[in-house]
Design an enzyme around this catalytic site. Structure first.
Site, mmCIF file in Angstrom:
data_model
loop_
_atom_site.group_PDB
_atom_site.id
_atom_site.type_symbol
_atom_site.label_atom_id
_atom_site.label_comp_id
_atom_site.label_asym_id
_atom_site.label_seq_id
_atom_site.Cartn_x
_atom_site.Cartn_y
_atom_site.Cartn_z
ATOM 1 N N ASP A 1 17.322 -8.418 -0.838
ATOM 2 C CA ASP A 1 17.787 -9.217 -1.978
ATOM 3 C C ASP A 1 18.413 -10.519 -1.508
ATOM 4 O O ASP A 1 18.600 -10.744 -0.306
ATOM 5 C CB ASP A 1 18.792 -8.408 -2.826
ATOM 6 C CG ASP A 1 19.849 -7.685 -1.987
ATOM 7 O OD1 ASP A 1 19.973 -7.992 -0.789
ATOM 8 O OD2 ASP A 1 20.556 -6.827 -2.530
ATOM 9 N N HIS B 1 24.132 1.034 -7.214
ATOM 10 C CA HIS B 1 22.986 0.139 -7.061
ATOM 11 C C HIS B 1 22.427 0.197 -5.646
ATOM 12 O O HIS B 1 23.130 0.511 -4.691
ATOM 13 C CB HIS B 1 23.325 -1.304 -7.475
ATOM 14 C CG HIS B 1 24.216 -2.078 -6.565
ATOM 15 N ND1 HIS B 1 25.423 -2.602 -6.969
ATOM 16 C CD2 HIS B 1 24.083 -2.460 -5.282
ATOM 17 C CE1 HIS B 1 25.973 -3.265 -5.982
ATOM 18 N NE2 HIS B 1 25.199 -3.190 -4.935
HETATM 19 C C1 GLP Z 1 25.528 -5.473 -1.918
HETATM 20 C C2 GLP Z 1 24.078 -5.422 -1.464
HETATM 21 C C3 GLP Z 1 23.567 -4.008 -1.330
HETATM 22 C C4 GLP Z 1 24.572 -3.162 -0.577
HETATM 23 C C5 GLP Z 1 25.876 -3.116 -1.324
HETATM 24 C C6 GLP Z 1 26.931 -2.239 -0.659
HETATM 25 O O1 GLP Z 1 25.664 -5.487 -3.280
HETATM 26 N N1 GLP Z 1 23.224 -6.163 -2.320
HETATM 27 O O2 GLP Z 1 22.309 -4.013 -0.671
HETATM 28 O O3 GLP Z 1 24.058 -1.849 -0.391
HETATM 29 O O4 GLP Z 1 26.365 -4.452 -1.409
HETATM 30 O O5 GLP Z 1 27.658 -2.975 0.271
HETATM 31 P P1 GLP Z 1 28.554 -2.366 1.403
HETATM 32 O O6 GLP Z 1 27.603 -1.809 2.418
HETATM 33 O O7 GLP Z 1 29.309 -3.527 1.955
HETATM 34 O O8 GLP Z 1 29.399 -1.325 0.786
#
Ligand code: GLP
Length: 259
Positions: A66, A137
Site C-alpha cells: 500500500d 485491517h
Molecule cells: C499500517 C499498514 C499495515 C500494517 C499496519 C500495522 O496501517 N498499512 O500494512 O500492517 O499499519 O502496523 P504495525 O505493524 O506498526 O502495528
C-alpha cells in the site's frame, strides 16, 4: 487452516521468516515478494538483510502492499521511502524491480489498475508479508472491505490515522486516503505470511484466526487462503483458544514441509 506458529520473541519470528525468504530466493532467483510496512515486519527485513549474501537477490522483485495518497514519494514516511530505507537498500535489491502503488494525486484514478497489471506481468506474488492493524485491517483494507477487492483507493479510519500518527508530527499530517492492494489481490499471492507481536494485537489476532469470516475483520480473509503462515510472539498469541493445538501441530510437523 492457517498454520499458527507461536515463538518467544519477534526476533525468533524474524529468523523463521528470513529462512523461508532466503530459501525462496535460492529456489527462485526472480522471486516476487509482497512487502508490508508498519513496525511489525522491520525485524524480518533486518534478518533477511543480514543473510542476503547467501543468495543472488539482484533479480528479486517486490510489491509493496500500500501507499498513502497525496503524500509525495520524497516524504520520509511515504511507503516508497520506507520500503527504500528498510528493504531495497539493506537487502541490495534492484530499485527498478521494487514497486509501490502510485499515491500521487495525478495518478490516483489509474493507480489501482496499473498496479494490478504490474503484479500480473511479474507473474504474481510468491510470498506476501502481512502485518495487522488494530482494527483488523491488512494493507489499508479497512473494516468492510470486500473480500473480492483489488488495488484501489481507500479512506483510512480514524483509528488507523491515530495509530499511524506516531510516524508524523501530528494526526493532521496523516493522509486521509491510501492506495492499497485489495483483499482479492492478497488472496492471489501463493503464500501469505502474517506477523503480529505484542499484547495489544492479541484480541484482533484471535478474531482474525478463530472468529467468523467477516469483512468487519478484514484479516479474517486469511481463513480463505490455502497456504497461510501466521507467526506470533507469546503476547500476540495470548488470547487464542486453540493455542495448544497450534503448538502441537507445529512441533510435530515434518521438517521437509518448511513454512
Ligand atoms: C499500517 C499498514 C499495515 C500494517 C499496519 C500495522 O496501517 N498499512 O500494512 O500492517 O499499519 O502496523 P504495525 O505493524 O506498526 O502495528
Amino acid at each position: 487452516m492457517a498454520e499458527v506458529v507461536i515463538v518467544p520473541t519477534p526476533e525468533d519470528a524474524a529468523t523463521l521468516v528470513a529462512d523461508a525468504v532466503i530459501d525462496l530466493i535460492r529456489r527462485k532467483p526472480r522471486a516476487v515478494l509482497g512487502l508490508a510496512t508498519g513496525s511489525t515486519p522491520s525485524p524480518v527485513y533486518r534478518a533477511i538483510a543480514a543473510r542476503i549474501n547467501e543468495v543472488d537477490a539482484s533479480q528479486v522483485q517486490g510489491f509493496a502492499l500500500d501507499e498513502y495518497a497525496g503524500l509525495p514519494a520524497s516524504h520520509p514516511e511515504s511507503y516508497r521511502a520506507v520500503i527504500t530505507r528498510e528493504v531495497v537498500e539493506p537487502m541490495g535489491l534492484t530499485p527498478a524491480l521494487v514497486h509501490v502503488p502510485r499515491g500521487d494525486l495525478a495518478h490516483l484514478r489509474t493507480a489501482g489498475s496499473d498496479y494490478e497489471a504490474q503484479i500480473h506481468t511479474a507473474g504474481g506474488i510468491d510470498l506476501q508479508l502481512l502485518g495487522i492493524g488494530g482494527d483488523g485491517h491488512i494493507g489499508f483494507n479497512e473494516p468492510g472491505s470486500s473480500f473480492a477487492s483489488l488495488t484501489r483507493v481507500k479512506t483510512l479510519t480514524r483509528q488507523t490515522r491515530e495509530d499511524n500518527a506516531r510516524f508524523f508530527s501530528s494526526i493532521d499530517e496523516v493522509p486521509s486516503h491510501s492506495v492499497t492492494q485489495g483483499l482479492g489481490t492478497i488472496l492471489r499471492a501463493r503464500h501469505l505470511v502474517m506477523l503480529a507481536f505484542g499484547a495489544a494485537k492479541a484480541p484482533v489476532v484471535q478474531a482474525a484466526i478463530e472468529g467468523p469470516l467477516t469483512a468487519s475483520v478484514p484479516a479474517s480473509v486469511v481463513q480463505m487462503h490455502p497456504h497461510v503462515t501466521i507467526v506470533l510472539d507469546e503476547a500476540a498469541a495470548s488470547q487464542l483458544r486453540n493455542a495448544d493445538y497450534y503448538r502441537d501441530a507445529y512441533a510435530n510437523k515434518p521438517t521437509w514441509q518448511g513454512l
